[in-house]
Design a protein around this motif. Structure first.
Motif, short mmCIF file in Angstrom:
data_model
loop_
_atom_site.label_atom_id
_atom_site.label_comp_id
_atom_site.label_asym_id
_atom_site.label_seq_id
_atom_site.Cartn_x
_atom_site.Cartn_y
_atom_site.Cartn_z
N GLU A 13 2.31 -4.38 -10.44
CA GLU A 13 1.83 -4.44 -9.01
C GLU A 13 -0.03 -5.24 -8.70
N LYS A 15 -1.86 -5.45 -5.19
CA LYS A 15 -1.88 -4.75 -4.11
C LYS A 15 -1.17 -3.44 -3.75
N ASP A 16 -1.04 -3.73 -2.69
CA ASP A 16 0.35 -2.76 -2.44
C ASP A 16 1.60 -2.98 -2.65
N TYR A 17 1.76 -4.67 -3.35
CA TYR A 17 3.37 -5.20 -3.35
C TYR A 17 3.78 -5.13 -5.21
N LYS A 18 4.90 -4.74 -5.24
CA LYS A 18 5.39 -4.13 -6.13
C LYS A 18 6.36 -5.47 -7.10
N PRO A 37 5.60 -4.05 0.82
CA PRO A 37 5.41 -1.82 0.73
C PRO A 37 5.77 -1.92 1.98
#
Length: 619
Positions: A13, A15-18, A37
């Motif tokens: 991951e 930041k908030d990106y998978k 996200p």
């Protein structure tokens, strides 16, 4: 970007990106495939791993530029952020391949496919230029072709756009002088010598190289920057193509894009697109995407490509490359041959000579009007040599022309309608000792030698004749008629000329029979004039009118009352068959001038003239 093993740890991951997977690694960092996200769609995350102020600025500049550009043919940027000291760009994920991959696989693209892809790149580039963005690194590897058929421009990392104000790029060039930025195989001459000289026309040059590579499989100057390729690029002459199989229309576009002098290239890349528009203008945007998808991923176009216009190597090459055009050429050629053969056989003398020479004959009708010997002496007038005695030649010709013009104007202009003489040709047949008229037709005789017609008048022209014969000749074209007995009737100046003759068949006589009629002038006699001058409004006779006749030597207005009204000797000089000009004046009326022609059959000419009353001051 290459898929290589590296020393960077795989992240789950950012930041908030998978992170879904690592796509590749390059000189500047790592590229990941991730999930947005909020939107829950796939995105690309570019990570800058190399430290350094210049690379950081370049990475940030790409993000800022792309965030100002919103176009269907430019990859979109969703986010730019710094995480754990590293810089990231979040971009639109394109499920597809680069144009470089397509060229490597297919070697040479079909002309229509190349035009479709070229036009889509042009749309995105035109938009970027409108926002003051110069890409500076256009090449097939920076063009993505999605499985949906969309074409996207990527990698604006070295684009020229130094400041962003209110969502617009402004030019503030900070490139160091003498520095080369870009990929040499696709760079313009000015970009090779100094990056500070790049303009939108540099991108036009790069587009020419991309177009060439799509058609030929290789860039025109090779892929590496050698001394030979550099010299070829910097030549001021136009590019000479080694690839002869490139269609002429595409070749002309490429040549103009690759002009050494930027001022001689297309002023904007849209003009190049318009040159090729006629081939694909009937395709909708959906058709364009569909055909790009089918061609890139299956190797064939979709059925909608039938709406496009075929791209041929050249006009003559089109007949070799297209079965339809080849058949059309054969059919049209056969049609022309048949039409010409039919015309030759049915509408020209060849038909009569080949198939009806025992039944048909040919003739030419001529009418001869003698010219007075005072104008052209009998038997002929020999003109001075024009080359040796030019002044004498021109003087003689001018004098003869003036006399002949006046003679024709005075004696024949009003007698011959539009300088055409009508001859009536009648075929006869002898039955039981009686001659019967079978059929009559009118044949038009036109001036043959000295008279040339204009829209409203005529002029005299001797052409290149050195010797002038004292005849005006009117003739018909050679006409073919059934052999037999004929008579010809010509009526002129109340005189009829009858000629009877036998027309022999072509089998007996191959040359045309000349049916010639010699004009005999009717003797001129004195003519008298009776004048009736009346008021236009009241229709009453006007007294006290003065009449003048134009004549004398030199020409002037002669009083009718003093010289002709009561002078019989002078009246004898007034002959029929001539033109006369009269002037009628009265102190209370507006003068009136008239022209009239006294025919050869006239002894008395009655002249009626109407005068309009002058307007008195105050009325």
């Amino acid at each position: 970007m290459k898929n290589l093993k590296h020393s960077y740890p795989m992240l789950n991951e950012i930041k908030d990106y998978k992170i879904l997977k690592e796509i590749g690694i390059g000189g500047m960092g790592v590229v990941y495939k991730a999930v947005h996200p909020g939107l829950k769609n796939n995105v690309i995350i570019k990570e800058l791993s190399i430290k350094g102020k210049e690379m950081g600025e370049r990475f940030e500049r790409e993000a800022k530029i792309l965030m100002t550009l919103r176009h269907d043919n430019i990859v979109s940027v969703y986010d730019y952020f710094i995480e754990s000291g590293k810089k990231y760009i979040v971009m639109e994920y394109i499920d597809g391949v680069t144009l470089a991959d397509v060229i490597a696989k297919k070697k040479k693209l079909k002309p229509l496919a190349a035009i479709l892809i070229f036009n889509e790149i042009v749309k995105g580039l035109t938009y970027a230029h409108s926002k003051n963005v110069i890409h500076r690194d256009l090449k097939p590897r920076n063009i993505l072709i999605a499985k949906s058929g969309e074409v996207k421009i990527i990698d604006f990392g070295i684009a020229s756009c130094e400041e962003i104000l209110d969502g617009e790029c402004t030019q503030r060039e900070v490139t160091k002088e003498g520095v080369i930025i870009g990929t040499p195989a696709y760079m313009s001459p000015e970009q090779l010598t100094d990056a500070k000289e790049t303009t939108p026309l540099s991108d036009v040059y790069s587009m020419g190289i991309i177009f060439f590579e799509m058609m030929a499989g290789e860039p025109p100057f090779g892929r590496s920057l050698t001394a030979e390729s550099m010299a070829a690029r910097l030549k001021k002459e136009s590019l000479n193509f080694a690839a002869d199989d490139i269609p002429a229309a595409i070749k002309s576009v490429i040549k103009k894009c690759l002009r050494y002098d930027p001022r001689k290239r297309y002023k904007n890349i849209t003009l190049a697109q318009k040159k090729l528009e006629r081939y694909v203008k009937k395709l909708s945007l959906a058709d364009v995407k569909e055909n790009i998808h089918h061609y890139v991923y299956s190797g064939k176009f979709s059925p909608s490509i039938s709406c496009a216009r075929p791209v041929y190597s050249s006009f003559w090459g089109s007949f070799k490359e297209s079965r339809t055009r080849r058949y059309a050429l054969i059919i049209s050629s056969c049609t022309i041959v048949i039409a010409v053969a039919s015309y030759v056989l049915l509408a020209t003398p060849v038909y009569y000579s080949l198939f009806m020479n025992d039944r048909m004959g040919k003739m030419e009708i001529r009418y001869i009007i003698p010219i007075p010997r005072t104008i052209i002496p009998y038997p002929r007038l020999k003109l001075p040599d024009k080359k040796l005695y030019l002044a004498n030649y021109e003087k003689t010709v001018t004098a003869v022309k003036e006399k002949l013009y006046k003679y024709i104007d005075d004696n024949y202009k009003d007698m011959i309608y539009n300088f055409q003489i009508r001859a009536v040709l009648t075929r006869q047949e002898l039955k039981r000792g009686i001659v019967y008229d079978i059929a009559s037709e009118e044949i038009i005789l036109q001036p043959e030698n000295y008279i040339k017609l204009t829209a409203n008048d005529f002029f005299v022209d001797f052409g290149e004749h050195r010797e002038l014969e004292p005849y005006l000749v009117f003739s018909s074209p050679v006409v073919y008629r059934e052999a037999g007995r004929y008579f010809l009737k010509i009526t002129l100046n109340n005189q009829s000329y009858w000629t009877h003759f036998d027309l022999r068949s072509l089998e007996e006589r191959d040359d045309p029979l000349v049916v010639e009629t010699l004009h005999r002038a009717t003797p001129q006699r004195s003519v008298s004039f009776v004048f009736d001058v009346i008021d236009e409004a009241t229709q009453k006779k006007i007294d006290g009118v003065k009449i003048f006749l134009f004549g004398g030597t030199p020409w002037y207005w002669i009083s009718w009352e003093k010289n002709y009204a009561n002078n019989k000797k002078n009246q004898e000089y007034l002959l029929n068959g001539r033109r006369y000009d009269f002037l009628f004046t009265h102190p209370d009326y507006i003068s009136n001038q008239i022209k009239l022609f006294a025919g050869r059959d006239q002894n008395v000419v009655n002249v009626s003239v109407r005068l309009r009353l002058r307007k008195k001051p105050g009325n």
